[in-house]
Design an enzyme around this catalytic site. Sequence first.
Site, short mmCIF file in Angstrom:
data_model
loop_
_atom_site.label_atom_id
_atom_site.label_comp_id
_atom_site.label_asym_id
_atom_site.label_seq_id
_atom_site.Cartn_x
_atom_site.Cartn_y
_atom_site.Cartn_z
N HIS A 51 -24.24 51.30 47.26
CA HIS A 51 -25.17 52.18 47.98
C HIS A 51 -25.08 51.90 49.48
O HIS A 51 -24.86 50.75 49.89
CB HIS A 51 -26.60 51.95 47.47
CG HIS A 51 -27.55 52.97 47.99
ND1 HIS A 51 -28.13 52.86 49.23
CD2 HIS A 51 -27.98 54.14 47.46
CE1 HIS A 51 -28.91 53.93 49.43
NE2 HIS A 51 -28.82 54.72 48.38
N ASN A 72 -33.06 56.61 41.97
CA ASN A 72 -32.75 55.31 42.57
C ASN A 72 -34.05 54.84 43.22
O ASN A 72 -34.42 55.31 44.30
CB ASN A 72 -31.64 55.48 43.61
CG ASN A 72 -31.43 54.22 44.43
OD1 ASN A 72 -31.84 53.13 44.02
ND2 ASN A 72 -30.81 54.35 45.60
N GLY A 91 -33.11 59.39 52.92
CA GLY A 91 -34.45 59.00 53.35
C GLY A 91 -34.89 59.62 54.66
O GLY A 91 -35.89 59.23 55.23
N SER A 106 -32.04 62.88 50.29
CA SER A 106 -33.21 63.77 50.43
C SER A 106 -33.18 64.94 49.46
O SER A 106 -33.65 66.02 49.78
CB SER A 106 -33.35 64.25 51.87
OG SER A 106 -33.54 63.14 52.75
N GLU A 110 -23.17 60.52 49.04
CA GLU A 110 -24.43 60.37 49.75
C GLU A 110 -24.17 60.25 51.25
O GLU A 110 -23.92 59.14 51.75
CB GLU A 110 -25.17 59.12 49.26
CG GLU A 110 -25.57 59.18 47.81
CD GLU A 110 -26.85 58.40 47.55
OE1 GLU A 110 -27.78 58.98 47.01
OE2 GLU A 110 -26.92 57.23 47.94
N LYS A 151 -34.81 52.05 44.51
CA LYS A 151 -34.67 51.10 45.63
C LYS A 151 -35.64 49.94 45.44
O LYS A 151 -35.91 49.58 44.30
CB LYS A 151 -34.86 51.82 46.97
CG LYS A 151 -34.03 53.10 47.04
CD LYS A 151 -33.93 53.68 48.42
CE LYS A 151 -33.08 54.95 48.36
NZ LYS A 151 -32.75 55.47 49.66
N GLU A 195 -27.25 51.51 51.65
CA GLU A 195 -28.16 50.47 52.14
C GLU A 195 -27.58 49.09 51.89
O GLU A 195 -27.79 48.17 52.68
CB GLU A 195 -29.54 50.63 51.47
CG GLU A 195 -30.29 51.82 52.06
CD GLU A 195 -31.20 52.53 51.08
OE1 GLU A 195 -31.56 51.95 50.04
OE2 GLU A 195 -31.56 53.69 51.36
P1 PGA Z 1 -33.39 59.72 49.25
O1 PGA Z 1 -32.41 58.54 48.77
O2 PGA Z 1 -33.42 60.71 48.11
O3 PGA Z 1 -34.72 59.05 49.45
O4 PGA Z 1 -32.81 60.30 50.46
C1 PGA Z 1 -31.25 58.83 48.05
C2 PGA Z 1 -30.50 57.55 47.80
O5 PGA Z 1 -30.50 56.69 48.68
O6 PGA Z 1 -29.88 57.37 46.73
#
Ligand code: PGA
Length: 254
Positions: A98, A13, A176, A216, A170, A15, A100
Site C-alpha cells: 500500500h 482497507n 484519503g 476515495s 491506487e 488501515k 502508505e
Molecule cells: P480511501 O483509501 O478510500 O480512504 O481513499 C483507499 C486506500 O488507501 O486503499
Amino acid sequence: MNKAKRDVVIAGNWKMNKSPAEAKELITALKPLVADADCKVVICVPYTDLFVAVEETKGTNIKVGAENCHWEKSGAFTGEIAPQWLKEMGVEYCVIGHSERRQYFGETDKTVNLRTKAALEAGLKPIVCVGELKEERLADKTHEVLDTQMAGGFDGITAEQMADIIIAYEPVWAIGTGLTATDEQANEACAYIRSIIAAKYGQAVADAAVIQYGGSMNDANAAGLLAQTDVDGGLIGGASLVADKFAKVVAAAK
Ligand code: PGA
C-alpha cells in the site's frame, strides 16, 4: 475474456482504525447489508482485529484480509507477522505494498515482491497496490511508474500465480483526499496495467486478471468507476469504516 467473466472484488482497507470491540460492531452491522452481494466482499483489517473478524464472518460471504505480512516464516524480525500464521487463523487475503507503507515504512518494489511471493506461498491472495504520486501524474509519468512498480513487484511471479493475485491501482493523490480519479482516468490506468500483464504473461492471463481501483471510492462515485470495462472492483479506505457506506459500494458492483 470480457469483464463479465472476471470476479468483481470489493475490499475494505480499514488501515489503522477500529479496536477489536469496534471491529465486532462494524462487522455485525455489515453482515446483513452485504449478504446478497453480487461480488466478492473482503475486509482487510489491523492484525489485532483479525481474530474477531474471522470469528464474526464465519458462515457469511465476507472474507477477511490482513494489511501486510512479512516474507520470512519466523525469526528475529521484531514486530513482524508471518503469512502462514495469517493463513492458519483463517485469513484469505493480504494487502501488500500500500502507498502508505511505501511512504511511511520504507516499502519498496523489492519488499513488495518478497512479501507477495511469501503470501502466495502461504496460500494467501495478495492485493498488490500500485499507483503514481500527484507530481508523477502531472509530469505525465503515470505509465512509467506503473511499468517500474509492476516490473519490480511482480519479478519472478509465474503466470499461474497471477490467478491468485489482485492488483489495486491506487493513484496516491486520490487516497484519503476526496479527489477521486475520474472514471476515465481509473479505467485508462487499469487498462494500462492489464497491457503490462499481457506483455509479460500473455493475453489470457491479462484478461483474467482482477484489477481494482482505489482512492476515495465511496457510495456516491462507485457505480461510475465500477462500470468501467477494466475496473474489476475497489479497494475502499474511509468508506469501508461505515457499514452503510461500504454496503452501498458493494451494491454498486452489479
Ligand atoms: P480511501 O483509501 O478510500 O480512504 O481513499 C483507499 C486506500 O488507501 O486503499
